[in-house]
Write a protein that holds these residues in place. Structure first.
Motif, short mmCIF file in Angstrom:
data_model
loop_
_atom_site.label_atom_id
_atom_site.label_comp_id
_atom_site.label_asym_id
_atom_site.label_seq_id
_atom_site.Cartn_x
_atom_site.Cartn_y
_atom_site.Cartn_z
N VAL A 114 11.27 -10.45 -25.98
CA VAL A 114 12.28 -10.21 -26.22
C VAL A 114 12.28 -9.79 -24.35
O VAL A 114 11.45 -9.60 -24.46
N TYR A 159 7.66 -12.05 -31.60
CA TYR A 159 9.10 -11.93 -30.64
C TYR A 159 8.67 -11.81 -29.75
O TYR A 159 7.14 -11.51 -28.72
N GLN A 175 14.65 -3.86 -29.55
CA GLN A 175 15.13 -4.22 -28.37
C GLN A 175 14.55 -3.17 -26.59
O GLN A 175 13.75 -2.09 -26.83
N GLN A 202 14.09 -5.83 -35.78
CA GLN A 202 14.66 -6.78 -34.06
C GLN A 202 14.12 -5.65 -33.35
O GLN A 202 14.25 -4.56 -33.18
#
Length: 115
Positions: free
Chosen positions: A104, A102, A3, A1
């Motif tokens: 984000v 992704y 950030q 993931q």
């Protein structure tokens, strides 16, 4: 993931400058586009500027000649140098990163330009 963490927002007088930073961490894909968007009260989120891994840039017409986006791929960090700020630049500025796997967003940082 992945950030994203933004920093550098604040209050500045019209004509002043600010520099925003956005650091990415996690499972970052080497080829990606990073960018800055902003959302003023009562308005939709809009593009400010984007930059590819290779350094190609794109700017909103409203910030051309005043804002400069750059990135340090070794640090997975994107910057937005904002000069000649105007009251209409007041907004929450969001960092974004898009890659194969992704899309984000950061939490946003407030920029307020007083007249």
């Amino acid at each position: 993931q992945v950030q994203l963490v933004e920093s550098g927002g604040g209050l500045v007088q019209a004509g002043g400058s600010l520099r925003l930073s956005c650091a990415a961490s996690g499972r970052i894909f080497s080829i990606n586009v990073m960018g800055w968007y902003r959302q003023a009260p009562g308005k939709q989120r809009e593009l400010v500027a984007t930059i590819t891994t290779g350094g190609s840039t794109n700017y909103a017409d409203s910030v051309k000649g005043r804002f400069t986006i750059s990135r340090d791929n070794a640090k997975n960090t994107v910057y937005l140098q904002m000069n000649s700020l105007k009251p209409e630049d007041t907004a929450v500025y969001y960092c974004n990163s898009i890659a194969r796997d992704y899309n984000v967003w950061g939490q946003g940082t407030q920029v307020t330009v007083s007249s």
